[in-house]
Structures are given as C-alpha cells and as structure tokens.
Design a protein around this motif. Structure first.
Motif, mmCIF file in Angstrom:
data_model
loop_
_atom_site.group_PDB
_atom_site.id
_atom_site.type_symbol
_atom_site.label_atom_id
_atom_site.label_comp_id
_atom_site.label_asym_id
_atom_site.label_seq_id
_atom_site.Cartn_x
_atom_site.Cartn_y
_atom_site.Cartn_z
ATOM 1 N N THR A 11 53.439 -6.656 47.241
ATOM 2 C CA THR A 11 53.640 -8.030 47.700
ATOM 3 C C THR A 11 53.219 -8.979 46.589
ATOM 4 O O THR A 11 52.143 -8.817 46.006
ATOM 5 C CB THR A 11 52.819 -8.306 48.973
ATOM 6 O OG1 THR A 11 53.177 -7.367 49.987
ATOM 7 C CG2 THR A 11 53.072 -9.715 49.483
ATOM 8 N N TYR A 13 53.376 -13.271 45.031
ATOM 9 C CA TYR A 13 53.580 -14.691 45.312
ATOM 10 C C TYR A 13 54.656 -15.238 44.386
ATOM 11 O O TYR A 13 54.589 -15.067 43.168
ATOM 12 C CB TYR A 13 52.283 -15.470 45.100
ATOM 13 C CG TYR A 13 52.447 -16.964 45.263
ATOM 14 C CD1 TYR A 13 52.584 -17.530 46.523
ATOM 15 C CD2 TYR A 13 52.497 -17.804 44.150
ATOM 16 C CE1 TYR A 13 52.758 -18.898 46.681
ATOM 17 C CE2 TYR A 13 52.660 -19.169 44.294
ATOM 18 C CZ TYR A 13 52.798 -19.709 45.564
ATOM 19 O OH TYR A 13 52.968 -21.066 45.708
ATOM 20 N N THR A 15 57.050 -18.807 43.516
ATOM 21 C CA THR A 15 57.425 -20.210 43.706
ATOM 22 C C THR A 15 58.928 -20.233 43.913
ATOM 23 O O THR A 15 59.692 -19.807 43.033
ATOM 24 C CB THR A 15 57.041 -21.059 42.485
ATOM 25 O OG1 THR A 15 55.621 -20.985 42.294
ATOM 26 C CG2 THR A 15 57.451 -22.508 42.676
ATOM 27 N N LYS A 20 56.963 -25.324 47.037
ATOM 28 C CA LYS A 20 57.208 -24.314 48.054
ATOM 29 C C LYS A 20 56.977 -22.932 47.460
ATOM 30 O O LYS A 20 57.615 -22.560 46.466
ATOM 31 C CB LYS A 20 58.634 -24.418 48.598
ATOM 32 C CG LYS A 20 58.910 -23.446 49.743
ATOM 33 C CD LYS A 20 60.321 -23.611 50.290
ATOM 34 C CE LYS A 20 60.585 -22.636 51.437
ATOM 35 N NZ LYS A 20 61.966 -22.764 51.968
ATOM 36 N N GLU A 22 55.988 -18.593 48.513
ATOM 37 C CA GLU A 22 55.972 -17.604 49.586
ATOM 38 C C GLU A 22 55.605 -16.239 49.036
ATOM 39 O O GLU A 22 55.707 -15.975 47.825
ATOM 40 C CB GLU A 22 57.347 -17.530 50.266
ATOM 41 C CG GLU A 22 58.463 -17.022 49.379
ATOM 42 C CD GLU A 22 59.828 -17.010 50.069
ATOM 43 O OE1 GLU A 22 60.013 -17.833 50.999
ATOM 44 O OE2 GLU A 22 60.684 -16.188 49.683
ATOM 45 N N ARG A 24 56.478 -12.360 48.809
ATOM 46 C CA ARG A 24 57.681 -11.540 48.879
ATOM 47 C C ARG A 24 57.352 -10.089 48.583
ATOM 48 O O ARG A 24 56.458 -9.791 47.778
ATOM 49 C CB ARG A 24 58.713 -12.001 47.845
ATOM 50 C CG ARG A 24 59.370 -13.331 48.101
ATOM 51 C CD ARG A 24 60.389 -13.597 46.996
ATOM 52 N NE ARG A 24 61.232 -14.749 47.278
ATOM 53 C CZ ARG A 24 62.235 -15.145 46.503
ATOM 54 N NH1 ARG A 24 62.504 -14.457 45.377
ATOM 55 N NH2 ARG A 24 62.953 -16.194 46.819
ATOM 56 N N PRO A 308 50.032 -18.978 49.759
ATOM 57 C CA PRO A 308 50.981 -20.106 49.749
ATOM 58 C C PRO A 308 50.368 -21.412 50.253
ATOM 59 O O PRO A 308 50.599 -22.479 49.663
ATOM 60 C CB PRO A 308 52.116 -19.618 50.662
ATOM 61 C CG PRO A 308 52.058 -18.126 50.555
ATOM 62 C CD PRO A 308 50.589 -17.801 50.458
ATOM 63 N N ASP A 309 49.585 -21.336 51.311
ATOM 64 C CA ASP A 309 48.954 -22.547 51.840
ATOM 65 C C ASP A 309 47.868 -23.064 50.909
ATOM 66 O O ASP A 309 47.709 -24.282 50.740
ATOM 67 C CB ASP A 309 48.360 -22.269 53.225
ATOM 68 C CG ASP A 309 47.794 -23.527 53.874
ATOM 69 O OD1 ASP A 309 48.538 -24.509 54.009
ATOM 70 O OD2 ASP A 309 46.598 -23.515 54.230
#
Length: 333
Positions: A11, A13, A15, A20, A22, A24, A308-309
């Motif tokens: 997994t 991170y 952009t 924004k 997420e 992936r 992400p947050d």
C-alpha cells in the motif's frame, strides 16, 4: 523467512490531484539479485517539499529535476512522492536481512529497492529518529556549500525544519556567533531546546560572514542581504516553487559585493563533490542522529491509514509540525 509470497501487494500514498491524496494498492515483484524487500517502520513528511507537491505547485520547467529518487508517476499528478523512509530488510542478501535501514523512498508499507539505495541505521539511533536522515543530509550539504570557518559570525533565517537542522549542526562549530532568526516569537523555545541563540529579525546582529536563508519568504531573503557583511555569502536553501520573489538588488547588493548561492541536495556540494558521494553524505547524516537533540524535530505521530488526512491537515494549517512521523502497522508480514 517472510510471508512475502502470500502478500504480493503493498500500500502506497499517491497524490492524485491538487490537494488530494489517497492510499493505493501497488504490485510488488520478487526481489532480484542485489535487491532487498523492506518492511516500513516509519516515514516522515517533509512538510515544505511535500506541500508543494500536494498543492500541485511544482514548476513544469524543473519537474524532472525535482523528482524524488524512487518516485513513480509525474508532477502534478498522479505521483507517488516522498523520501524519508525507515524500515527493516525482510528479504535480500544475507548480510542485509534484519537490518534497520533508511531509504529515500515514498510513503509505502513495503517496497523493493537495490541494496545500494539503502543506508544502514546505527544501532544507537532510534528508528523513528532516523526518518530525519534526509533532512540532516540537506543541512550537511548546505554547510559544505557555505564552508563556515573558525570564529565566523553566522545567521540562520527561518526556524523551521531545515533552518533548525542547519542551526543544530552549526552549534557544534567553533563560531564567534550563531543566531537562529524567525518572526515567530514562539520559535524561541524551539531554539532554546536546540541550544541555539534566538533572535527576531529586527533585533538580529549584522555584519555576518555567512547568512543561511531557509524561510522561503521574500522578506527573509531581503533581511539576509541586510545582515550579511561586505563581500559576505548568502546560502539560499528555500525552494519557492512557482512563487515569484523580488529582492532589492538595486540597493547595496552590488556596492558591497554580496553573493547569493543556491544549495540543493540533489547534488553533492561543489566543495566536496570530488571526494564524497551521495551515499557518503547519507552515512554521515544518519551517524549525526546519535545526538538525542534531534528528537526535538519529531513533533507528532499518526498511523499510516490516516496519512491522506494528515497531509491535508498540514496543507491547510490545522496541524502544525516540523517533522510529522507516520507509523506503520507491524502485523503486515
């Protein structure tokens, strides 16, 4: 032995648009000869550069030069960007297995890289602190560029992550004077924790031999010109991305024969380029992290799932941090 065969994915991170990001899933191959599988323990958010990427402000003309060593995708997005990662080698050459390593890799829970991309973390450097290796490397490069001498008077403008790191290294030099300068009076406590004298720009001492500018502001660069002495050097470490900066070169810049030199970590500083490699520079940087004063730069921790947050909170100012550390779950093997 690892369970890698049952977990062919990782997994990461990404952009994916302006402001924004997420998490992936990404595919992992089997490590080849000379490669290592690293399980991430911690990564650090390099606030200045990563916020530029998050806000899609990387100028197109330098997009290729500003790519991180293991970046995927391209600016502005989608892009997998980051370069402060610490983990444990789970698979690869026998002499690397089980070793804690630093790598200039994006935020990802597992990854495969050539072993020559890894820097061993000394046993007496905590893994979380080791995420600072890349920023210490940046500061080392700037000091190689600046070349401070015995008895110098030095000012560092901007008490953020990079400026604080430069001042921390300089505090051990035999200088006549060292000041860490910032407009925020709350930074005084930070400077005191580092063991460095703090000053507001209005009160800073002039006639400096070297001014190292790290505030990424036009006002800070203007003040640099005022504080440096005749024929003195200003080392510019700020990256302004797509912002336009105006400085008063029509005043005494020319008459006093001042110099402004950029320092950027992408290449070893000219003064050491023929005798040090980037790997040498990283090894030096991680060795310097034996000093516990560097824990001052670690100002918060969040789990990987919240990344992400966390990035968005940093971008809009809800979260204030120097180096925010991302912690990875350790049951992912």
């Amino acid at each position: 032995m690892t369970n890698f065969q049952q977990h062919p994915q990782a997994t990461a991170y990404w952009t994916v648009g302006q402001e924004k990001g997420e998490l992936r899933s990404v595919d992992l191959a089997v490590p080849g000869p000379g490669e290592a599988l690293v399980r991430t323990l911690f990564s650090g958010i390099s606030k200045g550069t990563e916020m530029v990427v998050h806000k899609a402000r990387v100028p197109e003309c330098v997009a290729e030069r500003m790519a991180a060593p293991h970046q995927e995708g391209s600016f502005p997005s989608p892009v997998k960007f980051g370069y402060l990662s610490v983990g444990v080698v789970e698979d690869g050459p026998a002499e690397w297995k089980g070793r804690t390593v630093f790598c200039l890799y994006p935020h990802q829970d597992r990854y495969i890289v050539p072993v020559d991309s890894l820097t061993l973390v000394p046993g007496d450097v905590p893994a979380a602190r080791a995420v600072l290796t890349g920023t210490v490397e940046t500061a080392v490069n700037a000091l190689w560029e600046a070349g401070p001498r015995l008895g110098d008077r030095v000012a560092v403008i901007g008490a953020g992550m990079v400026g604080g790191m430069v001042a921390t290294l300089l505090r051990t030099f035999p200088l006549q004077r060292l000041q860490l300068i910032d407009v925020d009076p709350a930074k005084r406590a930070f400077a005191e924790a580092l063991g460095v004298e703090f000053s507001h720009p209005d009160d800073a001492a002039k006639d400096c031999d070297i001014v190292i500018h790290c505030s990424a502001s036009q006002e800070g660069l203007e003040r640099s010109l005022q504080l440096v002495g005749d024929e003195g050097d200003i080392i510019e470490m700020s990256w302004y991305a797509d912002r336009k900066v105006t400085i008063p070169l029509g005043e005494d810049f020319h008459a006093r024969r001042l110099s402004i030199r950029a320092s950027q970590v992408g290449a070893v500083a000219r003064a050491r380029r023929h005798r040090r490699t980037s790997a040498d520079r990283l090894e030096l940087a991680v060795s310097l992290l034996r000093d516990p004063v560097f824990d001052t730069f670690l100002t918060g921790t969040s789990p990987f799932a919240e990344l992400p947050d966390v990035v968005q909170q940093l971008a809009d100012g809800r979260l204030d941090a120097l180096c925010h550390v991302i912690e990875y779950p350790q049951n992912n093997t």
